[in-house]
Design a protein around this motif. Structure first.
Motif, PDB file in Angstrom:
ATOM      1  N   LYS A   1       0.848  -1.122  -0.078  1.00 13.28           N
ATOM      2  CA  LYS A   1      -0.002   0.089   0.072  1.00 13.28           C
ATOM      3  C   LYS A   1       0.818   1.261   0.039  1.00 13.28           C
ATOM      4  CE  LYS A   1      -3.342   2.549   2.708  1.00 13.28           C
ATOM      5  NZ  LYS A   1      -4.341   2.616   3.722  1.00 13.28           N
TER       6      LYS A   1
ATOM      7  N   GLU B   1       0.745   4.071  -3.016  1.00 14.13           N
ATOM      8  CA  GLU B   1       0.509   5.528  -2.694  1.00 14.13           C
ATOM      9  C   GLU B   1       1.700   6.176  -3.137  1.00 14.13           C
ATOM     10  OE1 GLU B   1      -0.621   5.051   1.409  1.00 14.13           O
ATOM     11  OE2 GLU B   1      -2.787   5.045   0.904  1.00 14.13           O
TER      12      GLU B   1
ATOM     13  N   GLU C   1      -3.649   2.757 -13.918  1.00 13.26           N
ATOM     14  CA  GLU C   1      -5.185   2.202 -13.568  1.00 13.26           C
ATOM     15  C   GLU C   1      -4.939   0.936 -12.665  1.00 13.26           C
ATOM     16  OE1 GLU C   1      -9.152   0.516 -15.843  1.00 13.26           O
ATOM     17  OE2 GLU C   1      -7.377   1.427 -17.069  1.00 13.26           O
TER      18      GLU C   1
ATOM     19  N   HIS D   1      -3.914   1.827  -9.134  1.00 15.06           N
ATOM     20  CA  HIS D   1      -5.164   1.907  -8.418  1.00 15.06           C
ATOM     21  C   HIS D   1      -6.123   0.984  -8.109  1.00 15.06           C
ATOM     22  CE1 HIS D   1      -5.065   6.525  -8.506  1.00 15.06           C
ATOM     23  NE2 HIS D   1      -4.625   6.562  -9.785  1.00 15.06           N
ATOM     24  N   MET D   2      -6.166   0.061  -8.835  1.00 22.07           N
ATOM     25  CA  MET D   2      -7.338  -1.229  -8.931  1.00 22.07           C
ATOM     26  C   MET D   2      -6.585  -1.908  -7.711  1.00 22.07           C
ATOM     27  SD  MET D   2      -8.903  -2.001 -12.635  1.00 22.07           S
ATOM     28  CE  MET D   2      -8.240  -3.804 -12.623  1.00 22.07           C
ATOM     29  N   GLU D   3      -5.402  -2.317  -7.725  1.00 18.09           N
ATOM     30  CA  GLU D   3      -4.568  -3.037  -6.763  1.00 18.09           C
ATOM     31  C   GLU D   3      -4.598  -2.319  -5.335  1.00 18.09           C
ATOM     32  OE1 GLU D   3      -0.182  -5.208  -5.859  1.00 18.09           O
ATOM     33  OE2 GLU D   3      -0.618  -4.117  -7.616  1.00 18.09           O
ATOM     34  N   LEU D   4      -4.479  -1.021  -5.373  1.00 17.18           N
ATOM     35  CA  LEU D   4      -4.679  -0.224  -3.984  1.00 17.18           C
ATOM     36  C   LEU D   4      -5.963  -0.175  -3.499  1.00 17.18           C
ATOM     37  CD1 LEU D   4      -3.131   1.589  -2.112  1.00 17.18           C
ATOM     38  CD2 LEU D   4      -3.795   3.607  -3.448  1.00 17.18           C
ATOM     39  N   GLU D   5      -6.988  -0.321  -4.257  1.00 21.62           N
ATOM     40  CA  GLU D   5      -8.468  -0.394  -3.693  1.00 21.62           C
ATOM     41  C   GLU D   5      -8.514  -1.902  -3.140  1.00 21.62           C
ATOM     42  OE1 GLU D   5     -11.163   0.416  -6.905  1.00 21.62           O
ATOM     43  OE2 GLU D   5     -10.549   2.421  -7.135  1.00 21.62           O
ATOM     44  N   GLN D   6      -8.095  -2.603  -3.834  1.00 19.34           N
ATOM     45  CA  GLN D   6      -8.289  -4.117  -3.235  1.00 19.34           C
ATOM     46  C   GLN D   6      -7.385  -4.438  -2.111  1.00 19.34           C
ATOM     47  OE1 GLN D   6      -6.882  -6.400  -6.879  1.00 19.34           O
ATOM     48  NE2 GLN D   6      -8.945  -6.717  -7.377  1.00 19.34           N
TER      49      GLN D   6
ATOM     50  N   ASN E   1      -6.764  -1.891   0.109  1.00 12.61           N
ATOM     51  CA  ASN E   1      -7.793  -1.292   1.285  1.00 12.61           C
ATOM     52  C   ASN E   1      -8.953  -2.093   1.538  1.00 12.61           C
ATOM     53  OD1 ASN E   1      -5.966   1.087   1.541  1.00 12.61           O
ATOM     54  ND2 ASN E   1      -6.971   2.021  -0.057  1.00 12.61           N
ATOM     55  N   ALA E   2      -9.524  -2.620   0.635  1.00 16.05           N
ATOM     56  CA  ALA E   2     -10.664  -3.720   1.020  1.00 16.05           C
ATOM     57  C   ALA E   2     -10.229  -4.691   1.888  1.00 16.05           C
ATOM     58  CB  ALA E   2     -11.429  -3.913  -0.274  1.00 16.05           C
TER      59      ALA E   2
ATOM     60  N   TYR F   1      -4.521  -9.761  -1.084  1.00 19.18           N
ATOM     61  CA  TYR F   1      -5.834  -9.078  -0.910  1.00 19.18           C
ATOM     62  C   TYR F   1      -6.869  -9.579  -1.549  1.00 19.18           C
ATOM     63  CZ  TYR F   1      -3.747  -8.062  -5.679  1.00 19.18           C
ATOM     64  OH  TYR F   1      -3.224  -8.202  -6.735  1.00 19.18           O
TER      65      TYR F   1
END
Length: 184
Positions: free
Chosen positions: A20, A24, A70, A73-78, A80-81, A111
């Protein structure tokens, strides 16, 4: 959850926190391409004097960079989830069937929210570019001469041969008076 599993989950959490932080940092890079126009990213006032292939290369590179961004961004969202699922105590269980996700899968994709049976299908599309409808196959025997000439003197070797005699940027070879140019 036993102590070993808690320790393993803690290792997975640390790994996701490191990923993460890395993502970031990469996404906050001021040299990111997402916020600027193609003209700004190239740094040219006008594209009129550029060869179309140069512009094509820039468009390709920009498209690749945007796709990578992109994906990040998707990996970061996963991630965080997954960290949120850890906080709620739901981490390590499939969000579809509720079964425990094997540790080997979590180590490979920490993740993930799915067991292998419920993982989203990421098959490639069977759609092909429309250009393929009008393309013709290469003529039979195409490339035969290139294969036959493999290992022989070719255009790539020509530079090496010419460079042995010097170039316009190398020092001139001095010849002493009375010395034959062809003898050393």
């Amino acid at each position: 959850m036993n102590a070993k599993t808690k320790q393993q989950y803690e290792q997975l959490k640390q790994r996701m926190l490191q990923d993460k932080a890395r993502l970031e940092q990469q996404l906050s890079d001021p040299d990111s391409v997402s916020g600027e126009s193609l003209r700004d990213s190239i740094g040219e006032l006008s594209a009129a004097d550029n060869h179309p292939a140069d512009t094509g290369t820039e468009v390709f590179e920009r498209g690749r960079d945007l796709a990578i961004e992109e994906s990040q961004h998707m990996e970061l969202e996963q991630i965080n989830a997954a960290l949120a699922r850890m906080e709620r105590g739901e981490y390590g269980h499939c969000t579809v069937c509720g079964q425990e996700i094997p540790l080997q899968r979590l180590e490979a994709v920490p993740y993930t929210a799915y067991c292998i049976d419920h993982a989203p299908n990421r098959a490639l599309s069977d759609d092909r570019p429309v250009e393929e409808d009008v393309m013709t196959a290469p003529p039979s025997g195409a490339g035969i001469n290139r294969q036959r000439m493999s290992g022989r003197f070719d255009d790539a070797d020509a530079w090496d041969a010419v460079n042995d005699y010097g170039t316009s940027t190398s020092p001139a070879m001095s010849v002493k008076p009375g010395q034959d140019d062809y003898k050393n």
